[in-house]
Write a protein that holds these residues in place. Structure first.
Motif, PDB file in Angstrom:
ATOM      1  N   GLN A 170     -46.228  26.559  89.440  1.00 32.83           N
ATOM      2  CA  GLN A 170     -46.914  27.084  88.262  1.00 32.83           C
ATOM      3  C   GLN A 170     -46.665  28.580  88.100  1.00 32.83           C
ATOM      4  OE1 GLN A 170     -50.897  25.750  89.196  1.00 32.83           O
ATOM      5  NE2 GLN A 170     -50.791  24.021  87.763  1.00 32.83           N
ATOM      6  N   LYS A 171     -46.651  29.315  89.194  1.00 34.04           N
ATOM      7  CA  LYS A 171     -46.377  30.751  89.123  1.00 34.04           C
ATOM      8  C   LYS A 171     -44.945  31.021  88.687  1.00 34.04           C
ATOM      9  CE  LYS A 171     -49.770  31.964  92.677  1.00 34.04           C
ATOM     10  NZ  LYS A 171     -49.972  32.490  94.063  1.00 34.04           N
ATOM     11  N   ALA A 172     -44.032  30.142  89.065  1.00 32.67           N
ATOM     12  CA  ALA A 172     -42.622  30.314  88.698  1.00 32.67           C
ATOM     13  C   ALA A 172     -42.318  29.793  87.295  1.00 32.67           C
ATOM     14  CB  ALA A 172     -41.733  29.602  89.714  1.00 32.67           C
ATOM     15  N   GLY A 173     -43.290  29.157  86.645  1.00 27.81           N
ATOM     16  CA  GLY A 173     -43.088  28.636  85.304  1.00 27.81           C
ATOM     17  C   GLY A 173     -42.328  27.330  85.242  1.00 27.81           C
ATOM     18  N   VAL A 174     -42.215  26.640  86.365  1.00 23.22           N
ATOM     19  CA  VAL A 174     -41.455  25.395  86.405  1.00 23.22           C
ATOM     20  C   VAL A 174     -42.222  24.252  85.732  1.00 23.22           C
ATOM     21  CG1 VAL A 174     -40.420  23.685  87.962  1.00 23.22           C
ATOM     22  CG2 VAL A 174     -40.238  26.123  88.470  1.00 23.22           C
ATOM     23  N   THR A 175     -43.551  24.319  85.738  1.00 26.40           N
ATOM     24  CA  THR A 175     -44.364  23.214  85.235  1.00 26.40           C
ATOM     25  C   THR A 175     -44.483  23.197  83.715  1.00 26.40           C
ATOM     26  OG1 THR A 175     -46.387  24.542  85.435  1.00 26.40           O
ATOM     27  CG2 THR A 175     -45.734  23.228  87.344  1.00 26.40           C
ATOM     28  N   SER A 176     -44.048  24.255  83.043  1.00 33.40           N
ATOM     29  CA  SER A 176     -44.200  24.335  81.594  1.00 33.40           C
ATOM     30  C   SER A 176     -43.400  23.237  80.894  1.00 33.40           C
ATOM     31  CB  SER A 176     -43.742  25.703  81.091  1.00 33.40           C
ATOM     32  OG  SER A 176     -43.854  25.800  79.694  1.00 33.40           O
ATOM     33  N   GLY A 177     -44.069  22.482  80.016  1.00 39.34           N
ATOM     34  CA  GLY A 177     -43.411  21.452  79.243  1.00 39.34           C
ATOM     35  C   GLY A 177     -43.193  20.149  79.972  1.00 39.34           C
ATOM     36  N   LYS A 178     -43.677  20.021  81.185  1.00 36.54           N
ATOM     37  CA  LYS A 178     -43.476  18.795  81.971  1.00 36.54           C
ATOM     38  C   LYS A 178     -44.797  18.052  82.121  1.00 36.54           C
ATOM     39  CE  LYS A 178     -39.501  20.497  84.559  1.00 36.54           C
ATOM     40  NZ  LYS A 178     -39.363  21.751  83.805  1.00 36.54           N
TER      41      LYS A 178
END
Length: 334
Positions: A261-269
């Motif tokens: 979440q901090k790395a922005g990987v979860t956005s849109g998934k």
């Protein structure tokens, strides 16, 4: 005598007839002393001369004793609290179906027929118009689906409030009662932090998935509901309770999600897919026996989605090197 003393003395003198009567009631008729209530002996006595002014006072409190709050609540006889989960908020009466009198004896045939007629009329009076009949059917549907999904009472209450708002603002014409009830329950679960996936809610609903999604978007838009994106951690907590994993594995799964979440990987998934992937990835890192098929069965997410998402989670946490030597990044065992 100073002016201050005179003013203080004047304030103690009753000015009106009501004040004088009140002062006489609160004073001893013999010496004019102060009266004191004795709850233990149910008496009112004078604190100066000891005269018993009143005896055998009526105790307006309950006849039972309690020693803690839980016991007091269990013995209270004030009736059930009001609830939004019933169309009449639980304030109306209801006639029991047991066909027995106050002593537990069975009623005769004529009395049973009479009670059945009374139940029929009571039911008619409880739902006096079409809106109340609509609301009664919808709240029953919400309660049925919530029970099937294992949702707590606060979610059901919130769903009932959402449906009442939709009914009040006349959003139901052209849409089924079941569709709006399903959309209300799904929105309530999201708002209260115990979300269920679209597929889970659709599986217990009496409408098809397309109508459910279309009605949900309409209700959220028209009512202006604030529904935040679901947090993967909320799904992860539920999945962890259904598998036997160690505390370290569960901690690692939460760390993987937090890092992603901090790395922005979860956005849109999909949050449910991320939660399933985090659980599987943590089990791999801690060398626990948990297969992709098992996680897929628990979460309802395909194994392809789990493989894709857990690869992203490991890359974001830079944990690809920590995998066991016999496991590759795609989850295959050498």
């Amino acid at each position: 005598m100073t002016s201050t003393t005179i003013h203080q003395r004047d304030r103690t003198v009753p000015n009106t007839e009501q004040e004088r009567e009140s002062a006489e009631r609160d004073a001893c008729p013999e010496c004019g002393g102060r009266l004191v209530g004795d709850d233990e002996h149910a008496e009112t006595t004078c604190a100066e001369c000891g005269l018993v002014v009143e005896a055998d006072a009526i105790d307006h409190g309950p006849e039972w004793r309690t020693f803690d709050a839980a016991e007091r609540d269990s013995k209270s006889r004030v009736g059930a609290p009001t609830t939004k989960m019933m169309h009449d908020k639980g304030l109306s009466s209801s006639i029991g179906w047991q066909d027995r009198d106050a002593y537990g004896n069975s009623l005769g045939s004529r009395q049973r027929e009479k009670m059945q007629r009374l139940r029929t009329w009571d039911e008619r009076f409880r739902t006096r118009n079409s809106k109340e009949r609509n609301l009664k059917q919808a709240l029953g549907e919400i309660d049925r689906m919530a029970s099937a999904l294992g949702l707590p009472k606060n979610v059901r209450e919130t769903a009932s409030v959402i449906y009442r708002r939709a009914l009040k603002e006349d959003l139901l014409p052209g849409r089924s009662i079941e569709g709006v009830a399903t959309a209300s329950l799904y929105a309530a679960a999201r708002q209260t932090g115990v979300p269920r996936s679209l597929d889970e809610v659709a599986s217990v609903s009496r409408i098809d998935g397309m109508e459910f999604k279309r009605t949900y978007r309409y209700i959220v838009r028209e009512l202006g509901l604030e529904v935040k994106p679901a947090d993967p951690v909320q799904y992860l907590n539920r999945f962890e309770s259904e598998v036997d994993l160690g505390a370290e594995t569960k901690r690692r799964a939460h760390e993987l999600l937090s890092t992603a979440q901090k790395a922005g990987v979860t956005s849109g998934k999909s949050p449910i897919g991320l939660a399933a992937a985090a659980l599987y990835a943590a089990a791999l890192l801690e060398d626990e026996d948990l297969t992709q098929d098992a996680v897929s069965e628990i979460s309802g997410v395909s194994t392809v989605t789990i493989r894709n998402r857990y690869h992203d989670l490991l890359a974001a946490a830079d944990e690809t090197q920590a995998l066991p030597s016999n496991v590759s990044i795609d989850g295959a065992t050498a």
